[in-house]
Design a protein around this motif. Structure first.
Motif, PDB file in Angstrom:
ATOM      1  N   GLY A 462      -7.232 -14.280  -7.539  1.00 33.08           N
ATOM      2  CA  GLY A 462      -5.762 -14.155  -7.305  1.00 33.08           C
ATOM      3  C   GLY A 462      -4.988 -14.109  -8.673  1.00 33.08           C
ATOM      4  N   HIS A 463      -5.511 -13.156  -9.480  1.00 29.59           N
ATOM      5  CA  HIS A 463      -4.585 -13.163 -10.709  1.00 29.59           C
ATOM      6  C   HIS A 463      -3.128 -12.626 -10.627  1.00 29.59           C
ATOM      7  CE1 HIS A 463      -4.194 -12.614 -14.970  1.00 29.59           C
ATOM      8  NE2 HIS A 463      -4.050 -11.214 -14.959  1.00 29.59           N
ATOM      9  N   ARG A 464      -2.243 -13.270 -11.148  1.00 30.59           N
ATOM     10  CA  ARG A 464      -0.869 -13.062 -11.102  1.00 30.59           C
ATOM     11  C   ARG A 464      -0.487 -12.534  -9.504  1.00 30.59           C
ATOM     12  NH1 ARG A 464       0.599  -8.901 -13.538  1.00 30.59           N
ATOM     13  NH2 ARG A 464       2.464  -9.847 -14.263  1.00 30.59           N
ATOM     14  N   ALA A 465      -0.769 -13.307  -8.647  1.00 38.07           N
ATOM     15  CA  ALA A 465      -0.439 -12.816  -7.223  1.00 38.07           C
ATOM     16  C   ALA A 465       1.020 -13.072  -6.987  1.00 38.07           C
ATOM     17  CB  ALA A 465      -1.270 -13.799  -6.215  1.00 38.07           C
ATOM     18  N   GLU A 466       1.546 -13.964  -7.468  1.00 40.12           N
ATOM     19  CA  GLU A 466       3.091 -14.263  -7.180  1.00 40.12           C
ATOM     20  C   GLU A 466       3.896 -13.004  -7.591  1.00 40.12           C
ATOM     21  OE1 GLU A 466       7.019 -17.151  -8.580  1.00 40.12           O
ATOM     22  OE2 GLU A 466       4.701 -17.595  -9.058  1.00 40.12           O
ATOM     23  N   GLN A 467       3.716 -12.503  -8.808  1.00 40.10           N
ATOM     24  CA  GLN A 467       4.379 -11.272  -9.370  1.00 40.10           C
ATOM     25  C   GLN A 467       4.032 -10.088  -8.385  1.00 40.10           C
ATOM     26  OE1 GLN A 467       2.968 -13.460 -11.485  1.00 40.10           O
ATOM     27  NE2 GLN A 467       4.140 -14.223 -13.057  1.00 40.10           N
ATOM     28  N   LEU A 468       2.710  -9.850  -8.226  1.00 38.11           N
ATOM     29  CA  LEU A 468       2.437  -8.474  -7.620  1.00 38.11           C
ATOM     30  C   LEU A 468       2.981  -8.726  -6.190  1.00 38.11           C
ATOM     31  CD1 LEU A 468      -1.311  -8.241  -8.857  1.00 38.11           C
ATOM     32  CD2 LEU A 468       0.847  -7.287  -9.757  1.00 38.11           C
ATOM     33  N   ALA A 469       3.147  -9.852  -5.568  1.00 44.23           N
ATOM     34  CA  ALA A 469       3.692 -10.011  -4.178  1.00 44.23           C
ATOM     35  C   ALA A 469       5.078  -9.669  -4.057  1.00 44.23           C
ATOM     36  CB  ALA A 469       3.526 -11.417  -3.618  1.00 44.23           C
ATOM     37  N   LEU A 470       5.863  -9.451  -5.079  1.00 48.84           N
ATOM     38  CA  LEU A 470       7.208  -9.107  -4.995  1.00 48.84           C
ATOM     39  C   LEU A 470       7.385  -7.586  -4.729  1.00 48.84           C
ATOM     40  CD1 LEU A 470       8.454 -10.580  -8.514  1.00 48.84           C
ATOM     41  CD2 LEU A 470       9.173 -11.476  -5.967  1.00 48.84           C
ATOM     42  N   TRP A 471       6.246  -6.798  -4.932  1.00 42.83           N
ATOM     43  CA  TRP A 471       6.130  -5.243  -4.873  1.00 42.83           C
ATOM     44  C   TRP A 471       5.549  -4.957  -3.523  1.00 42.83           C
ATOM     45  CZ3 TRP A 471       9.667  -4.044  -8.047  1.00 42.83           C
ATOM     46  CH2 TRP A 471       9.838  -4.744  -9.374  1.00 42.83           C
ATOM     47  N   GLU A 472       5.210  -5.789  -2.902  1.00 44.53           N
ATOM     48  CA  GLU A 472       4.160  -5.664  -1.594  1.00 44.53           C
ATOM     49  C   GLU A 472       4.960  -4.654  -0.701  1.00 44.53           C
ATOM     50  OE1 GLU A 472       0.785  -6.898   0.525  1.00 44.53           O
ATOM     51  OE2 GLU A 472       1.672  -6.868  -1.808  1.00 44.53           O
ATOM     52  N   LYS A 473       6.229  -4.585  -0.250  1.00 49.45           N
ATOM     53  CA  LYS A 473       6.704  -3.630   0.589  1.00 49.45           C
ATOM     54  C   LYS A 473       7.514  -2.634  -0.101  1.00 49.45           C
ATOM     55  CE  LYS A 473       6.895  -7.012   4.297  1.00 49.45           C
ATOM     56  NZ  LYS A 473       7.793  -7.720   5.419  1.00 49.45           N
ATOM     57  N   ARG A 474       7.213  -2.385  -1.376  1.00 46.37           N
ATOM     58  CA  ARG A 474       8.015  -1.305  -2.320  1.00 46.37           C
ATOM     59  C   ARG A 474       7.550  -0.057  -2.122  1.00 46.37           C
ATOM     60  NH1 ARG A 474      10.697   2.001  -3.327  1.00 46.37           N
ATOM     61  NH2 ARG A 474      12.221   2.353  -5.200  1.00 46.37           N
ATOM     62  N   TYR A 475       6.245   0.187  -1.593  1.00 45.29           N
ATOM     63  CA  TYR A 475       5.540   1.248  -1.774  1.00 45.29           C
ATOM     64  C   TYR A 475       5.386   1.877  -0.144  1.00 45.29           C
ATOM     65  CZ  TYR A 475       4.552  -0.546  -6.288  1.00 45.29           C
ATOM     66  OH  TYR A 475       4.539  -1.129  -7.407  1.00 45.29           O
ATOM     67  N   PRO A 476       5.051   3.285  -0.294  1.00 48.12           N
ATOM     68  CA  PRO A 476       4.944   3.978   1.012  1.00 48.12           C
ATOM     69  C   PRO A 476       4.144   3.190   1.903  1.00 48.12           C
ATOM     70  CG  PRO A 476       5.244   5.516  -0.743  1.00 48.12           C
ATOM     71  CD  PRO A 476       4.916   4.202  -1.211  1.00 48.12           C
ATOM     72  N   ALA A 477       3.048   2.463   1.515  1.00 52.15           N
ATOM     73  CA  ALA A 477       2.191   2.082   2.255  1.00 52.15           C
ATOM     74  C   ALA A 477       2.407   0.965   3.040  1.00 52.15           C
ATOM     75  CB  ALA A 477       0.824   1.796   1.450  1.00 52.15           C
ATOM     76  N   TYR A 478       3.598   0.221   2.539  1.00 52.02           N
ATOM     77  CA  TYR A 478       4.012  -0.867   3.296  1.00 52.02           C
ATOM     78  C   TYR A 478       5.499  -0.895   3.731  1.00 52.02           C
ATOM     79  CZ  TYR A 478       0.140  -2.482   1.175  1.00 52.02           C
ATOM     80  OH  TYR A 478      -1.438  -2.558   0.847  1.00 52.02           O
ATOM     81  N   GLY A 479       6.069   0.327   3.577  1.00 54.52           N
ATOM     82  CA  GLY A 479       7.546   0.555   3.647  1.00 54.52           C
ATOM     83  C   GLY A 479       7.961   0.889   5.132  1.00 54.52           C
TER      84      GLY A 479
END
Length: 479
Positions: A462-479
């Motif tokens: 779970g390395h740096r999961a908190e920061q990476l989760a901030l971008w979860e919906k920023r990319y086409p795969a999740y937008g």
């Protein structure tokens, strides 16, 4: 050791002056000149007799001074579609093969760079190492089907696929195993591999993605807008085809955009070579069920911010950077706050935000989807720190460690005994993967295992999961 390899196109004489046999400037495609300038690469013509493969071929047209070219003993030409092969012997052995796609934003770079010299990997791992040149900039990625017709798009990717096809068919003549090809890409080279995987490319058997800004595959509209800028700059305002210098001048006129730059010549969704954004495909479709090793460096963006003065990094500037990346509907202040907890200066906060947005988060999301479909994935983060103050574990620092070329760029990773030990360890991990082994614990999805490579390497979950989760919906795969 024989210095001659026999391909189906003709015989090649390589350089046998050392303990590794090197074939340089090997043509994998016909020259993309004249009527072939804006067309997909085609196989090379055959030749009679033994062709010399001692010198590197010309590099693709790009912004580089004649003085630097001469210093490196290189030339530049549109006739650039060649590759270089390092092998322990051109015999009947079947060694694993590594094919490297260089970075440079698809506007710079070449396969003859000292930083990616393949001799040390070939020697250490008893493998065959391949680098290549391919078309760059507008000549490789101008999205202009209305002007140049179908088949004129994503020529850089088409060149790379042609080279991979050549390797699959011919590498047995150089002591390589055509059924054990690992394609390795760094930066824009990794972006290309993500596009190949998304399109189901079957020209390689394993893949390594190093520091790929995988969000940077452009939409059709964005690529078309770049083409309009390019044409407005005058590159086609001539009675005849523009020359190379005119094309390079037109490229320089294109606005690169805010941080990170928009990457005007990265791959685009053309409905042919790239049907959908790789992040969308990874999320929604099956990709080739091949093993993938992928990761980033801890401080990718610091090397790009190093040119900016400290007084640039005000509270307002950092917030504007976060807002530009996070997009409307996201709380830029929350993004900045999440990074301030782990970084002491505004410069470091600003760089870390781009590192995760552009490199770490999209790479994690791409391989997470691949792993959750039951495929073998190994994820890493390089934490080895540059000896130059402020750079940290920056972009490109993986290259001297993977290739064992610390002497070629000591500012990136150092060139002392500790750096050499780390380079040996990184090479051994990569080679273990290339041979079909498992270099560390598999990454099996969210909160999975990541190998942290540094002075004290080890597995984190779970390395740096908190920061990476901030971008979860920023990319086409999740937008």
């Amino acid at each position: 050791m024989t210095a001659v390899a026999h391909t189906s196109y003709g015989a090649l004489r390589g350089d046998a002056s050392g303990d590794i046999l090197v074939f340089r400037g090997v043509p994998y495609a016909a020259a993309p000149t004249g009527e072939r300038r804006w067309r997909p690469s085609q196989p090379p013509a055959s030749w009679a007799g033994v062709r010399e493969a001692i010198a590197f071929g010309p590099i693709a047209p790009q912004d580089i001074s004649p003085e630097r070219l001469a210093k490196r003993g290189l030339t530049m030409s549109e006739d650039c579609l060649t590759l270089n092969i390092w092998t322990p012997a051109a015999d009947d052995n079947r060694r694993p093969v590594l094919v490297f796609l260089h970075g440079g934003g698809q506007t710079q770079g070449h396969g003859a760079a000292p930083l990616i010299d393949g001799s040390r990997l070939a020697r250490r791992g008893d493998v065959v190492m391949v680098t290549m040149n391919f078309r760059l900039g507008a000549l490789g990625s101008l999205h202009s089907p209305d002007w140049h017709g179908r088949g004129s798009t994503n020529l850089t990717l088409r060149d790379q696929k042609q080279a991979l096809q050549w390797v699959r068919e011919q590498i047995g003549a150089f002591g390589g195993d055509p059924a054990a090809i690992t394609v390795v890409g760094q930066s824009s080279g990794a972006i290309a591999i993500s596009a190949f995987l998304a399109e189901g490319c079957a020209l390689f058997d394993r893949a390594i993605l190093q520091s790929g800004g995988l969000e940077r595959v452009r939409s059709t509209a964005a690529a078309s807008a770049v083409a309009e800028q390019f044409i407005a700059a005058g590159a086609f305002g001539f009675s005849e085809e523009p020359g190379v210098e005119e094309i390079l001048a037109a490229q320089r006129s294109i606005d690169p955009g805010f941080v990170p730059p928009q990457g005007p010549f990265h791959p685009c969704i053309d409905g042919d070579v790239v049907g959908e954004h790789p992040l969308v495909v990874a999320r929604t479709h099956e990709m080739p069920a091949i093993p993938v090793l992928a990761g980033t460096t801890r401080d990718e963006w610091r090397i790009f911010d190093a040119a900016l003065d400290d007084d640039v990094f005000t509270e307002r500037y950092v917030r504007e950077r976060a807002q530009a990346l996070a997009g409307d509907g996201h709380d830029a202040d929350a993004v900045v706050a999440a990074y301030r907890a782990d970084h002491t200066t505004l410069r470091d906060v600003a760089s870390a935000i781009v590192t995760d947005y552009h490199f770490t988060a999209p790479t994690e999301q791409f391989v997470r989807a691949h792993a959750e479909r039951g495929n073998t994935v190994f994820r890493y983060e390089l934490q080895w720190t540059s000896p130059r103050p402020g750079l940290g574990a920056c972009h490109d620092s993986c290259l001297p460690l993977v290739f064992g070329t610390l002497h070629a760029a000591p500012a990136l990773a150092g060139d002392d005994e500790a750096a050499r030990r780390t380079s040996d360890a990184v090479q051994d991990l990569w080679l273990e993967f290339v041979r079909g082994g498992e270099p560390w614990d598999r990454y099996e999805g969210r909160d999975g295992s990541t190998m942290l490579i540094g002075p004290e390497s080890g597995i984190a979950r779970g390395h740096r999961a908190e920061q990476l989760a901030l971008w979860e919906k920023r990319y086409p795969a999740y937008g």
